[in-house]
Design a protein around this motif. Structure first.
Motif, PDB file in Angstrom:
ATOM      1  N   LYS A 148       0.820  -1.217   0.000  1.00  0.00           N
ATOM      2  CA  LYS A 148       0.000   0.000   0.000  1.00  0.00           C
ATOM      3  C   LYS A 148       0.853   1.267   0.000  1.00  0.00           C
ATOM      4  O   LYS A 148       0.442   2.287  -0.542  1.00  0.00           O
ATOM      5  N   THR A 164      -3.063   7.140   3.478  1.00  0.00           N
ATOM      6  CA  THR A 164      -3.113   5.680   3.400  1.00  0.00           C
ATOM      7  C   THR A 164      -2.950   5.066   4.783  1.00  0.00           C
ATOM      8  O   THR A 164      -3.637   4.091   5.121  1.00  0.00           O
ATOM      9  N   ALA A 168      -5.649   2.746   6.705  1.00  0.00           N
ATOM     10  CA  ALA A 168      -5.266   1.438   7.235  1.00  0.00           C
ATOM     11  C   ALA A 168      -5.654   1.315   8.708  1.00  0.00           C
ATOM     12  O   ALA A 168      -6.170   0.276   9.136  1.00  0.00           O
TER      13      ALA A 168
END
Length: 188
Positions: A148, A164, A168
């Motif tokens: 990712k 990100t 997460a």
């Protein structure tokens, strides 16, 4: 891990994160994750320290093994407990030490540049890394980060990286396991 690899002179000090965050299923002690151990006293630390269960005597968080991390990375100070991960390791990462960065303090720690640099260093060097956040009495949900964020690290995309990591962490919080409990001397 081999205790001879512990950072020389590094001690847990006043950190009691493992006494709260860990799941312990030992013949001498059952403890649910995110729940303070029955032997932990506010004023005196572990009340059975000299005779604590083998599980407790043998456990060290990864900070104790990482000389590149300073005292500010002690789990109670940083708000991150680095633990070994053993399950859910994707193909291509087998045989490597997998690390779970579990948020145990303020969620904003994931935007801290020191955290981002350390995490990024492990990912760039091929260590499988996960992010999680626990909830009391529930199994944590680990989110694999490498695929990712590797390109975001390589492209120095700080805004994308922070977004990100936030996603997460939200995913981990949303996908915790079922409530755990102790029944007939076992954690279920």
């Amino acid at each position: 891990m081999d205790n001879t690899l512990l950072v020389e002179g590094r001690e847990c000090g006043k950190c009691e994160a493992c006494c709260v965050e860990l799941t312990i299923q030992d013949p001498e002690l059952l403890k649910l994750p995110g729940v303070k151990c029955q032997h932990l006293s506010k004023k005196h630390g572990c009340t059975v320290y000299e005779n604590r269960p083998k599980t407790c005597r043998d456990y060290y968080c990864m900070w104790r093994f990482m000389p590149n991390l300073d005292e500010n990375w002690r789990p109670d100070l940083k708000g991150i407990m680095i633990r070994r991960a053993y399950n859910g390791i994707p193909k291509g990462y087998e045989g490597k030490i997998a690390l779970n960065f579990e948020v145990i303090g303020k969620k904003s720690v994931i935007h801290d540049m020191d955290f981002i640099e350390v995490l990024g260093g492990f990912i760039v060097n091929g260590f499988p890394c996960f992010l999680s956040i626990g909830k009391p009495r529930r199994q944590t949900s680990l989110v694999f980060l490498n695929n990712k964020i590797l390109h975001l690290i390589q492209n120095r995309n700080l805004d994308g990286l922070k977004a990100t990591l936030t996603d997460a962490l939200k995913h981990s919080a949303k996908n915790v396991g079922k409530k755990m409990y102790i029944e007939d001397g076992e954690i279920i």
